[in-house]
Design a protein around this motif. Structure first.
Motif, short mmCIF file in Angstrom:
data_model
loop_
_atom_site.label_atom_id
_atom_site.label_comp_id
_atom_site.label_asym_id
_atom_site.label_seq_id
_atom_site.Cartn_x
_atom_site.Cartn_y
_atom_site.Cartn_z
N LYS A 258 0.83 -1.20 0.00
CA LYS A 258 0.00 0.00 0.00
C LYS A 258 0.87 1.26 0.00
CE LYS A 258 -3.25 2.53 2.95
NZ LYS A 258 -4.13 2.99 1.88
N PHE A 259 0.34 2.33 -0.59
CA PHE A 259 1.03 3.62 -0.57
C PHE A 259 0.02 4.74 -0.44
CE2 PHE A 259 -0.07 2.98 -4.98
CZ PHE A 259 -0.42 4.24 -5.43
N ASP A 260 0.51 5.91 -0.04
CA ASP A 260 -0.33 7.10 0.04
C ASP A 260 0.49 8.31 -0.36
OD1 ASP A 260 -2.65 8.52 0.46
OD2 ASP A 260 -2.32 8.82 2.60
N LEU A 261 -0.20 9.32 -0.89
CA LEU A 261 0.43 10.57 -1.33
C LEU A 261 -0.09 11.71 -0.48
CD1 LEU A 261 2.15 12.12 -3.51
CD2 LEU A 261 0.02 12.32 -4.83
N GLN A 271 4.23 1.07 2.18
CA GLN A 271 4.43 -0.10 3.04
C GLN A 271 5.31 -1.09 2.28
OE1 GLN A 271 3.04 -0.19 6.09
NE2 GLN A 271 3.66 -2.21 6.75
N ARG A 272 6.47 -1.49 2.89
CA ARG A 272 7.43 -2.35 2.19
C ARG A 272 7.82 -3.54 3.07
NH1 ARG A 272 12.29 0.55 -0.59
NH2 ARG A 272 11.66 -0.76 -2.36
N ILE A 273 8.14 -4.66 2.40
CA ILE A 273 8.59 -5.89 3.07
C ILE A 273 9.92 -6.32 2.47
CG2 ILE A 273 8.04 -8.28 3.61
CD1 ILE A 273 5.11 -7.62 3.32
N ASN A 274 10.89 -6.57 3.34
CA ASN A 274 12.21 -7.02 2.89
C ASN A 274 12.09 -8.42 2.31
OD1 ASN A 274 14.91 -7.90 2.69
ND2 ASN A 274 15.52 -6.53 4.35
N ASP A 277 14.12 -10.82 4.48
CA ASP A 277 13.69 -10.94 5.88
C ASP A 277 12.27 -10.41 6.01
OD1 ASP A 277 13.38 -11.09 8.60
OD2 ASP A 277 14.83 -9.50 9.07
N PRO A 278 11.26 -11.28 5.95
CA PRO A 278 9.86 -10.82 6.03
C PRO A 278 9.54 -10.09 7.33
CG PRO A 278 9.99 -13.09 5.24
CD PRO A 278 11.36 -12.73 5.70
N ASN A 279 10.33 -10.30 8.38
CA ASN A 279 10.09 -9.57 9.62
C ASN A 279 10.46 -8.09 9.51
OD1 ASN A 279 9.15 -11.84 11.07
ND2 ASN A 279 11.27 -12.52 11.40
N ASP A 280 11.26 -7.78 8.51
CA ASP A 280 11.65 -6.39 8.26
C ASP A 280 10.60 -5.76 7.34
OD1 ASP A 280 12.82 -3.97 7.75
OD2 ASP A 280 14.45 -4.77 6.51
N SER A 281 9.58 -5.17 7.95
CA SER A 281 8.51 -4.55 7.18
C SER A 281 8.05 -3.29 7.89
CB SER A 281 7.33 -5.51 7.02
OG SER A 281 6.73 -5.79 8.27
N GLY A 282 7.49 -2.38 7.12
CA GLY A 282 7.01 -1.13 7.70
C GLY A 282 6.95 -0.03 6.66
N PRO A 283 6.53 1.16 7.08
CA PRO A 283 6.39 2.28 6.14
C PRO A 283 7.73 2.92 5.80
CG PRO A 283 5.68 2.93 8.35
CD PRO A 283 6.00 1.48 8.42
N TRP A 284 7.87 3.28 4.55
CA TRP A 284 9.01 4.05 4.04
C TRP A 284 8.48 5.37 3.50
CZ3 TRP A 284 14.16 1.90 2.42
CH2 TRP A 284 14.43 0.66 3.01
N VAL A 285 9.32 6.39 3.52
CA VAL A 285 8.90 7.71 3.07
C VAL A 285 9.81 8.19 1.94
CG1 VAL A 285 10.27 8.90 4.83
CG2 VAL A 285 8.30 10.06 3.79
N ILE A 286 9.21 8.81 0.93
CA ILE A 286 9.94 9.44 -0.17
C ILE A 286 9.56 10.91 -0.17
CG2 ILE A 286 10.37 9.46 -2.65
CD1 ILE A 286 9.35 6.59 -2.75
N ARG A 287 10.56 11.79 -0.06
CA ARG A 287 10.31 13.23 -0.05
C ARG A 287 10.79 13.84 -1.37
NH1 ARG A 287 9.17 14.36 5.25
NH2 ARG A 287 10.00 12.87 6.76
N GLY A 288 9.88 14.51 -2.05
CA GLY A 288 10.24 15.15 -3.31
C GLY A 288 10.81 14.13 -4.29
N SER A 289 11.98 14.43 -4.82
CA SER A 289 12.64 13.53 -5.76
C SER A 289 13.73 12.70 -5.07
CB SER A 289 13.27 14.34 -6.90
OG SER A 289 14.20 15.31 -6.39
N GLY A 290 13.69 12.66 -3.72
CA GLY A 290 14.71 11.93 -2.98
C GLY A 290 14.49 10.42 -2.99
#
Length: 506
Positions: A258-261, A271-274, A277-290
């Protein structure tokens, strides 16, 4: 014995001195006449903040700046807007602000005119100078929405339909299967997730994030109170052609879900999953063009929405909702233990629609504001699938279901409007909830309210016979006109093309 005149006396009678004295006397007489009779030049409007601009639902007020202080009553009596836009007038010195009661209908040209207004300080008995006749023009954005095609060459592709201009554009290439999308606030781009059809697996976990240009161009007015700031949306640059796709986030090491803008278009949360390692999951953030950056939240989370101020995240965690700042490893700003998920926020962030899962297997819809205790506005044995505030934030449009009695579990979906004014005043659910349209019994229905509050879009999908999962044979799009009169009989109309998952552009 004769005395010689002093030097200052000689200089006083020089020709240049006499000329200067004469000019000073003339200017003094002219100033006196001006003070007695007043300035006869006509006052003018020096600035109209919406001149030749395209406004959206978020543009609520324009400002007229006059060349001199004006008689307020004469201005307000002679100010005209065509077509009419009801609103309120306020003054600050030589500036008049006109605030709309509700967003202007989209796809419309407007004219603002003012004549016969008088200045303020000319005496009543004098011949008052009247304002130079003024005519200004602006327009609202086009009525446009995007959806996912379902038939022929349009299948699984993102499509833009401009209702104002009656134009349809296929935005994405046939090699991408679009899964979800979010329009940017200026409607010039759309953020979407998609799976490459050439890949071996075409499941949700293989999706990447992209942007695509719409070809729309909005010359928006500068936000009030930001005179020194830069305009976020400018039409000085030429419009970018539609259909230009740019990859934003790959899926090599992480699966993207899932994602949101954010409302300002500057922040994306995914929302991302490694993969390793499936235990490594959670929200990631992208700011601007970074680049994408993990929030490193200590607790796993579920469904989420970015708050309207674009600085925080409302995410389901454990037995409630956490409000997290969009900063790595930051502690929660707040925790709401009563609620299971948040459906939507009001545009100004003052209210949210949240769902509570009760111990008696019912569900309650709550209005949560920043000015008091949460208020239950609806309770049901069925489901609360979606909710969206209207443009005035006084009506909450909902997608609900009724549980059909019987041995087999069945739900009857329907669209309804909840009068928030009535709910706040203490009305009961049956008094504040107004059913609008009964819908066919299907698993997944999507609804979206137009930014100007004029109508609502929803889809009606038909699954492929004998197919498992979410295979769609066809889907129809419906347009439901909306009214503040809850007793009005609303009749949806089908649109002349097939598709699903409609979303209005801001």
């Amino acid at each position: 014995m004769m005395q010689t005149p002093s030097a200052p006396r000689k200089q006083f009678f020089q020709p240049l001195d006499r000329a200067a004295l004469g000019l000073t006397a003339v200017l003094a007489v002219l100033i006196g006449i001006l003070l007695i009779n007043g300035d006869r030049s006509a006052p003018q409007i020096r600035e109209f903040t919406w001149q030749d601009k395209q406004i959206g639902a978020g543009d609520k007020a324009f400002v007229l700046t006059f060349s001199r202080p004006m008689d307020h009553a004469s201005v307000e009596q002679n100010l005209r807007i065509n077509p009419s836009l009801p609103g309120k007038v306020s003054w600050a010195g030589r500036r008049l602000a006109y605030t709309l009661n509700q967003p202007a209908p989209y796809g419309t040209n407007y004219q603002v005119s003012l004549q016969d207004a008088r200045d303020r300080f000319t005496p009543e008995g004098a011949n008052r100078a009247t304002l130079q006749s003024f005519v200004g023009n602006f327009r609202t954005r086009d009525r446009a929405f995007a959806y996912i095609g379902v038939e022929g060459d349009e299948a699984e592709r993102l499509i833009l339909y401009n209702m104002t201009r009656e134009e349809k554009k296929v935005l994405t290439p046939p090699s991408l299967m679009v899964m979800d999308f979010k329009p940017y606030p200026n409607s010039d781009r759309i953020l979407f997730s998609a799976v490459e059809k050439t890949s071996q697996s075409q499941s949700l976990i293989e999706q990447k994030l992209y942007t695509v240009t719409t070809g729309l161009q909005v010359d928006a007015p500068q936000p009030l109170g930001d005179e020194q700031g830069l305009q976020l949306f400018s039409a000085e640059a030429p419009a970018t052609p539609s259909g230009q796709v740019t990859e934003i986030l790959d899926n090599r090491n992480y699966q993207n879900l899932k994602f949101d803008l954010s409302a300002n278009g500057d922040v994306i949360v995914v929302q991302r999953i490694n993969r390793a390692d499936p235990n490594d999951s959670g929200p990631w953030v992208i700011r601007g063009s970074g680049k994408a950056e993990s929030l490193d939240n200590k607790q796993p989370g579920g469904d989420f929405l970015i708050t309207p101020d674009s600085t925080s995240l409302a995410i389901a965690q454990g037995q409630g909702l956490a409000i997290l700042p969009l900063q790595p490893q930051a502690d929660p700003l707040d925790f709401l233990p009563k609620f299971g998920n948040v459906l939507s926020f009001a545009n100004d962030g003052t209210a949210a629609a949240m769902v509570k899962f009760n111990t008696d297997y019912t569900r309650s819809l709550f209005l949560v504001t920043n000015q008091g205790d949460p208020k239950e506005i609806f309770k049901t044995t069925g489901s609360i699938q979606a909710a969206q505030f209207d443009s005035t934030q006084q009506i909450l449009y909902c997608l609900l279901t009724n549980l059909i009695p019987g041995k087999t579990y069945q739900e009857q979906p329907y669209l309804a409007a909840i009068d928030l004014k009535g709910a706040i005043k203490g009305g009961k659910p049956e008094q504040t909830l107004h059913p609008l349209v009964l819908l066919p019994n299907q698993r997944d229905i999507q609804m979206t309210v137009a930014p100007d509050g004029s109508s609502l879009l929803f889809d009606q999908t038909q699954p492929t016979e004998g197919a498992s999962g979410s295979a769609i044979a066809t889907s129809r799009l419906w347009l439901l006109p909306l009214s503040s009169d809850f007793n009005a009989k609303l009749q949806p109309e089908t649109l002349p093309f097939s598709g699903f998952y409609p979303r209005w552009l801001p």
